[in-house]
Design a protein around this motif. Structure first.
Motif, PDB file in Angstrom:
ATOM      1  N   TYR A  98       6.502   3.302  -1.412  1.00  0.00           N
ATOM      2  CA  TYR A  98       5.193   3.803  -1.867  1.00  0.00           C
ATOM      3  C   TYR A  98       4.083   2.824  -1.498  1.00  0.00           C
ATOM      4  O   TYR A  98       3.021   3.233  -1.024  1.00  0.00           O
ATOM      5  N   ILE A  99       4.344   1.519  -1.702  1.00  0.00           N
ATOM      6  CA  ILE A  99       3.340   0.497  -1.367  1.00  0.00           C
ATOM      7  C   ILE A  99       3.052   0.510   0.126  1.00  0.00           C
ATOM      8  O   ILE A  99       1.892   0.470   0.563  1.00  0.00           O
ATOM      9  N   HIS A 100       4.103   0.593   0.920  1.00  0.00           N
ATOM     10  CA  HIS A 100       3.956   0.599   2.379  1.00  0.00           C
ATOM     11  C   HIS A 100       3.181   1.824   2.835  1.00  0.00           C
ATOM     12  O   HIS A 100       2.296   1.737   3.704  1.00  0.00           O
ATOM     13  N   ARG A 101       3.518   2.988   2.270  1.00  0.00           N
ATOM     14  CA  ARG A 101       2.840   4.217   2.651  1.00  0.00           C
ATOM     15  C   ARG A 101       1.360   4.193   2.254  1.00  0.00           C
ATOM     16  O   ARG A 101       0.481   4.632   3.007  1.00  0.00           O
ATOM     17  N   THR A 102       1.070   3.636   1.077  1.00  0.00           N
ATOM     18  CA  THR A 102      -0.320   3.538   0.610  1.00  0.00           C
ATOM     19  C   THR A 102      -1.143   2.620   1.510  1.00  0.00           C
ATOM     20  O   THR A 102      -2.284   2.941   1.886  1.00  0.00           O
ATOM     21  N   ASN A 103      -0.553   1.468   1.872  1.00  0.00           N
ATOM     22  CA  ASN A 103      -1.259   0.534   2.765  1.00  0.00           C
ATOM     23  C   ASN A 103      -1.498   1.143   4.150  1.00  0.00           C
ATOM     24  O   ASN A 103      -2.549   0.947   4.758  1.00  0.00           O
ATOM     25  N   ARG A 104      -0.510   1.885   4.612  1.00  0.00           N
ATOM     26  CA  ARG A 104      -0.633   2.504   5.941  1.00  0.00           C
ATOM     27  C   ARG A 104      -1.732   3.589   5.930  1.00  0.00           C
ATOM     28  O   ARG A 104      -2.546   3.677   6.858  1.00  0.00           O
ATOM     29  N   ASP A 105      -1.791   4.366   4.856  1.00  0.00           N
ATOM     30  CA  ASP A 105      -2.813   5.403   4.747  1.00  0.00           C
ATOM     31  C   ASP A 105      -4.210   4.791   4.628  1.00  0.00           C
ATOM     32  O   ASP A 105      -5.189   5.328   5.165  1.00  0.00           O
ATOM     33  N   SER A 106      -4.298   3.660   3.917  1.00  0.00           N
ATOM     34  CA  SER A 106      -5.587   2.993   3.756  1.00  0.00           C
ATOM     35  C   SER A 106      -6.092   2.423   5.081  1.00  0.00           C
ATOM     36  O   SER A 106      -7.276   2.483   5.393  1.00  0.00           O
TER      37      SER A 106
END
Length: 370
Positions: free
Chosen positions: A360-368
């Motif tokens: 989830y953290i990785h996906r959030t950072n990638r989307d940001s």
């Protein structure tokens, strides 16, 4: 220790063979349940694996009653046979649900019947651990009701977490192993008592039965334990916890470091903390929606991990690690000073929380970033 390990080995061998037999019978008779939207499997699979686990428990218990050292547990003690009687009832109820999909309230009545059989003829809670002094229960009615309530709660907790191949059996092996080591250590280091102990025996047999079942249930599963297996595991775990709780006033746990008065009741809750957490969240979630707490949904912890992006096996391993932290962390209070245990458990839990949430953290950072 050797006799306990032999009983565990007996349970494992019988459980493996019994599960294989249940698997063959289930497939030949086509005793399948329709695949539901919340299920994680896509093929029709029999749910009679609980019969194999019960076979391991039954044979090992009978062998133990006639074996050197551990047979002393059965001397002038009807507890093991009361637990066996309750196990027979809950396995019968579970098999009926696994084949016929009985109504939730009928299953709950069956759980209550099995729990009251154990509480009346098997073992019962006579002490409530409390600080600074434990509370001794004088009323037999109160003892029976509290014991039955604990057993029903534990059965449902294990049943709720049984949603991925190998998950419930693996959690039972890890939690039961932690419980076994602690109960054995306490009795082994107390020279004033007989070292044989019903809680230790139950955990040895339970772990062995689940070890024998797990090869059939590891992803991709060839058979499921069904409600019969999950509820049996819960009944045995709760019964062992009741036995340990009843030993508070005996002085057995006076040698434990840290918080000896709550160690016995901490054991079953520590080893089953993950299933109990999942149970509590499910009840709150379903009640908030205006649904029955026993209605099914796809919101369990294992579902959340898969939705995060973990594979089936990875989600199971992740929950295994969490169980290790919580179970062995909980029982460590019986061995090490509680301050040290608390620091280590919190640190391990924080690290594991980051690891669990990493997709989830990785996906959030990638989307940001995009």
């Amino acid at each position: 220790m050797i006799m306990y390990l032999l009983m565990a080995l007996t349970a494992a061998v019988v459980s493996y063979a019994g599960t294989w037999g249940a698997r063959v019978a289930g497939n030949k008779l086509r005793l399948y349940r329709p695949i539901r939207s919340r299920d994680m499997h896509s093929a029709l699979i029999s749910k009679l694996g609980g019969l194999g686990i019960f076979a391991g428990f039954f044979v090992a218990l009978v062998v133990a009653s006639n074996s050197f050292f551990v047979k002393d547990i059965f001397r002038h003690n009807d507890g093991p046979w009361g637990i066996l009687a309750g196990a027979v009832v809950i396995v019968a109820v579970g098999v009926a649900d696994d084949i016929l999909d009985i109504r939730w309230w009928i299953k709950l009545l069956g759980q209550a019947a099995a729990a009251f059989i154990v509480a009346i003829w098997g073992v019962r809670m006579s002490v409530v651990p409390f600080i600074p002094e434990p509370i001794f229960l004088e009323s037999e009615v109160v003892q029976i009701v509290l014991t039955a309530g604990l057993i029903v709660t534990t059965m449902n907790a294990v049943n709720f977490i049984d949603g991925l191949d190998g998950l419930a059996a693996g959690v039972a092996i890890i939690g039961g192993g932690a419980f076994f080591l602690t109960a054995y250590w306490v009795h082994r280091n107390n020279p004033s008592t007989d070292n044989s102990d019903l809680a230790t025996l139950l955990m040895a047999i339970l772990v062995g039965s689940c070890i024998g079942f797990l090869p059939h249930n590891w992803f991709p599963a060839k058979i499921f334990m069904g409600d019969s297996g999950a509820m049996l595991i819960g009944l045995l775990m709760a019964s062992a916890g009741v036995v340990a709780t009843g030993q508070i006033g005996s002085g057995l746990y006076d040698r434990a470091n840290g918080i000896p008065t709550i160690v016995p009741i901490l054991l079953p809750f520590a080893v089953l903390s993950l299933p109990l957490l999942d149970l509590g969240m499910a009840v709150v979630r379903r009640t908030a929606r205006g649904q029955s707490p026993w209605s099914a949904d796809r919101g369990h912890l294992h579902h959340k991990l898969v939705d995060l992006g973990y594979s089936h096996r990875a989600a199971v391993v992740m929950l295994y690690v969490w169980t290790c932290i919580l179970a062995f962390g909980g029982v460590a209070f019986a061995v090490f000073p509680w301050q040290i245990v608390l620091i280590v458990v919190i640190a391990a839990a924080l690290i594991m929380a980051v690891v669990t949430a990493w997709p989830y953290i990785h996906r959030t950072n990638r989307d940001s970033a995009s």
